[in-house]
Design a protein around this motif. Structure first.
Motif, PDB file in Angstrom:
ATOM      1  N   PRO A  17       0.997  -0.662   0.266  1.00 52.88           N
ATOM      2  CA  PRO A  17       0.123   0.276   0.014  1.00 52.88           C
ATOM      3  C   PRO A  17       0.721   1.609  -0.091  1.00 52.88           C
ATOM      4  O   PRO A  17       2.160   1.258   0.459  1.00 52.88           O
ATOM      5  CB  PRO A  17      -0.994  -0.090   1.432  1.00 52.88           C
ATOM      6  CG  PRO A  17      -0.718  -1.119   1.584  1.00 52.88           C
ATOM      7  CD  PRO A  17       0.523  -1.974   1.060  1.00 52.88           C
ATOM      8  N   SER A  18       0.474   2.501  -0.344  1.00 54.79           N
ATOM      9  CA  SER A  18       0.990   3.681  -0.317  1.00 54.79           C
ATOM     10  C   SER A  18       0.668   4.415   0.732  1.00 54.79           C
ATOM     11  O   SER A  18      -0.217   4.805   0.408  1.00 54.79           O
ATOM     12  CB  SER A  18       0.737   4.777  -1.588  1.00 54.79           C
ATOM     13  OG  SER A  18       1.284   5.465  -2.304  1.00 54.79           O
ATOM     14  N   GLU A  19       1.710   3.580   1.916  1.00 52.80           N
ATOM     15  CA  GLU A  19       1.227   4.547   3.097  1.00 52.80           C
ATOM     16  C   GLU A  19       1.416   6.172   3.211  1.00 52.80           C
ATOM     17  O   GLU A  19       0.652   6.559   4.257  1.00 52.80           O
ATOM     18  CB  GLU A  19       1.386   3.613   4.614  1.00 52.80           C
ATOM     19  CG  GLU A  19       1.585   1.997   3.928  1.00 52.80           C
ATOM     20  CD  GLU A  19      -0.573   1.865   4.682  1.00 52.80           C
ATOM     21  OE1 GLU A  19      -0.631   2.980   4.703  1.00 52.80           O
ATOM     22  OE2 GLU A  19      -0.187   0.526   5.048  1.00 52.80           O
ATOM     23  N   ILE A  20       2.440   6.555   2.892  1.00 51.29           N
ATOM     24  CA  ILE A  20       2.243   7.524   2.384  1.00 51.29           C
ATOM     25  C   ILE A  20       2.054   8.810   2.398  1.00 51.29           C
ATOM     26  O   ILE A  20       1.385   9.385   2.852  1.00 51.29           O
ATOM     27  CB  ILE A  20       4.066   8.310   2.336  1.00 51.29           C
ATOM     28  CG1 ILE A  20       5.494   7.446   3.490  1.00 51.29           C
ATOM     29  CG2 ILE A  20       4.626   9.753   2.554  1.00 51.29           C
ATOM     30  CD1 ILE A  20       6.853   7.434   2.658  1.00 51.29           C
ATOM     31  N   ALA A  21       1.632   8.496   1.407  1.00 55.67           N
ATOM     32  CA  ALA A  21       0.227   8.985   0.318  1.00 55.67           C
ATOM     33  C   ALA A  21      -0.797   9.128   1.232  1.00 55.67           C
ATOM     34  O   ALA A  21      -1.767  10.206   1.316  1.00 55.67           O
ATOM     35  CB  ALA A  21       0.091   8.833  -0.801  1.00 55.67           C
ATOM     36  N   GLY A  22      -0.806   7.922   1.564  1.00 57.60           N
ATOM     37  CA  GLY A  22      -2.481   8.281   2.296  1.00 57.60           C
ATOM     38  C   GLY A  22      -2.233   8.644   3.155  1.00 57.60           C
ATOM     39  O   GLY A  22      -3.661   9.279   3.942  1.00 57.60           O
ATOM     40  N   GLY A  23      -1.826   8.884   4.376  1.00 59.57           N
ATOM     41  CA  GLY A  23      -1.341   9.678   5.380  1.00 59.57           C
ATOM     42  C   GLY A  23      -1.951  11.196   5.308  1.00 59.57           C
ATOM     43  O   GLY A  23      -2.375  12.216   5.710  1.00 59.57           O
ATOM     44  N   GLN A  24      -1.084  11.056   4.457  1.00 58.83           N
ATOM     45  CA  GLN A  24      -1.075  12.845   4.035  1.00 58.83           C
ATOM     46  C   GLN A  24      -2.290  13.334   3.095  1.00 58.83           C
ATOM     47  O   GLN A  24      -2.694  13.932   3.629  1.00 58.83           O
ATOM     48  CB  GLN A  24       0.536  12.979   2.661  1.00 58.83           C
ATOM     49  CG  GLN A  24       0.613  14.586   2.600  1.00 58.83           C
ATOM     50  CD  GLN A  24       1.417  14.003   1.113  1.00 58.83           C
ATOM     51  OE1 GLN A  24       1.865  13.153   0.687  1.00 58.83           O
ATOM     52  NE2 GLN A  24       1.713  15.903   0.640  1.00 58.83           N
ATOM     53  N   ARG A  25      -2.486  12.314   3.005  1.00 60.89           N
ATOM     54  CA  ARG A  25      -4.402  12.415   2.115  1.00 60.89           C
ATOM     55  C   ARG A  25      -4.813  12.367   3.365  1.00 60.89           C
ATOM     56  O   ARG A  25      -5.980  13.476   3.049  1.00 60.89           O
ATOM     57  CB  ARG A  25      -4.882  11.599   0.773  1.00 60.89           C
ATOM     58  CG  ARG A  25      -6.137  11.775   0.417  1.00 60.89           C
ATOM     59  CD  ARG A  25      -6.209  10.804  -0.468  1.00 60.89           C
ATOM     60  NE  ARG A  25      -5.762  10.983  -1.501  1.00 60.89           N
ATOM     61  CZ  ARG A  25      -4.531   9.780  -2.069  1.00 60.89           C
ATOM     62  NH1 ARG A  25      -4.510   8.952  -0.943  1.00 60.89           N
ATOM     63  NH2 ARG A  25      -3.691   9.482  -3.136  1.00 60.89           N
ATOM     64  N   SER A  26      -5.175  11.866   4.383  1.00 67.16           N
ATOM     65  CA  SER A  26      -6.082  11.968   5.760  1.00 67.16           C
ATOM     66  C   SER A  26      -5.723  13.202   6.273  1.00 67.16           C
ATOM     67  O   SER A  26      -6.428  14.083   6.451  1.00 67.16           O
ATOM     68  CB  SER A  26      -5.950  10.876   6.693  1.00 67.16           C
ATOM     69  OG  SER A  26      -6.137   9.466   5.773  1.00 67.16           O
ATOM     70  N   THR A  27      -4.781  13.940   6.067  1.00 66.65           N
ATOM     71  CA  THR A  27      -4.372  14.811   6.760  1.00 66.65           C
ATOM     72  C   THR A  27      -5.320  15.895   5.985  1.00 66.65           C
ATOM     73  O   THR A  27      -5.491  17.410   6.805  1.00 66.65           O
ATOM     74  CB  THR A  27      -2.938  15.214   7.214  1.00 66.65           C
ATOM     75  OG1 THR A  27      -2.633  13.564   8.063  1.00 66.65           O
ATOM     76  CG2 THR A  27      -2.564  15.766   9.006  1.00 66.65           C
TER      77      THR A  27
END
Length: 336
Positions: free
Chosen positions: A160-170
């Motif tokens: 999974p693209s976790e860094i992008a996911g955390g960035q998108r959530s924030t």
């Protein structure tokens, strides 16, 4: 099937039984009609009552080795994505669980080889770098990695693209006017927690919001950790106005602590989760969260198998997007 199940008000298993006309399953006429009508309303073409004819099996035999099946739903979702993609090709997927036992893992691989597998998929529950056992490295069939990768990138791998996911959530919270945003992480030794935190910090930096370490609380992915972490955040001299919970179970505990404190979600506090577990749709209010793309990762495996030629090369690590599902737990920041 997930969409149809939600529309019809039943389980995904029920939808599967109806659409595949599974023999020996006793479902009422009303239930069958409700599923078929929901599928039609959503624009899916439903074949008439003739039974679904699957391709002759087996085509290829695909061995699937995973360290844990029962600790979380991700492995089963990945397997479902892989089997759904492979079924039209006539492939047969053989699944085995190793419990992280090296001896058992070696024996299972030998068993798969004896059964003439045409490919082997190796999965770990926690996203991480792995050192593959010699038995795998010596196989003369394609090997693919799911939710893990090797340092030398000699084997195709998807995570999974976790860094992008955390960035998108924030960023979603920032776009609603929030600037004092907290996050409750998982166990920080895990790559998923590290990367989601990196994404959180990246979103803050992009928006010129100073990073405040007091707003980062380490948890352990559990509801109880979410509850305790939220209480700590509410006790700060200047509490946050929004909380990014790095998984949905943490968000459950967060909800409980906020409601216990007499706060309304999202009027008094916006909350975002991660993982899009089934419970996120049934919380009140429904939780905005990110989808872990394990079903798409399983489908990706089959797509790669179609094009593999056996040549030795370096494979870039493939990272699949974690889409944000916007529901009801985020609202614009209240201005006094």
């Amino acid at each position: 099937m997930t969409d149809v199940a939600r529309e019809a008000g039943c389980s995904q298993a029920t939808v599967s039984f109806v659409l595949n006309q599974a023999p020996g399953i006793k479902l009422s006429f009303e239930t069958r009609q409700r599923v078929l009508e929901a599928a039609r309303r959503l624009g899916y073409v439903v074949a008439p009552s003739a039974p679904v004819v699957a391709p002759a099996l087996p085509g290829r035999r695909i061995g699937f080795v995973v360290d844990q099946l029962a600790t979380s739903p991700e492995a089963m979702v990945a397997i479902d994505g892989l089997t759904q993609a492979s079924r039209p090709l006539g492939d047969l997927v053989l699944v085995a669980q190793t419990h992280s036992d090296n001896a058992l893992e070696a024996e299972l691989i030998r068993s798969f080889v004896a059964q003439g597998v045409h490919a082997l998929v190796y999965m770990t529950i926690f996203t991480r770098e792995v050192e593959l056992p010699p038995q795998i490295m010596s196989l003369d069939v394609p090997v693919l990695l799911l939710n893990c990768y090797t340092a030398d990138q000699a084997i195709p791998a998807v995570v999974p693209s976790e860094i992008a996911g955390g960035q998108r959530s924030t960023r979603h919270l920032i776009e609603h006017g929030h600037r004092r945003i907290a996050t409750i992480t998982g166990e920080i030794w895990m790559e998923a927690a590290q990367d989601r935190l990196k994404g959180y910090r990246r979103a803050l930096a992009t928006a010129d919001i100073p990073f405040d370490p007091a707003l980062v609380i380490e948890g352990d992915w559990s509801a109880s950790a979410g509850y305790e972490a939220t209480r700590k955040l509410l006790a700060l001299p200047e509490p946050p106005t929004a909380i990014f919970c790095q998984n949905d179970r943490t968000a459950i505990g967060c909800y409980e602590a906020l409601k216990e404190a007499g706060l309304s979600i999202p009027r008094d506090m916006s909350v975002v989760g991660y993982d899009d577990e089934e419970i996120s749709r049934h919380l009140h209010p429904r939780l905005s969260t990110s989808i872990l793309p394990h079903r798409a990762m399983g489908q990706w495996i089959i797509e790669q198998l179609e094009g593999m030629d056996g040549a030795a090369r370096r494979y870039p690590l493939v990272k699949l997007e974690c889409p944000l599902v916007e529901r009801d737990s985020v609202a614009p920041l209240k201005t006094s």
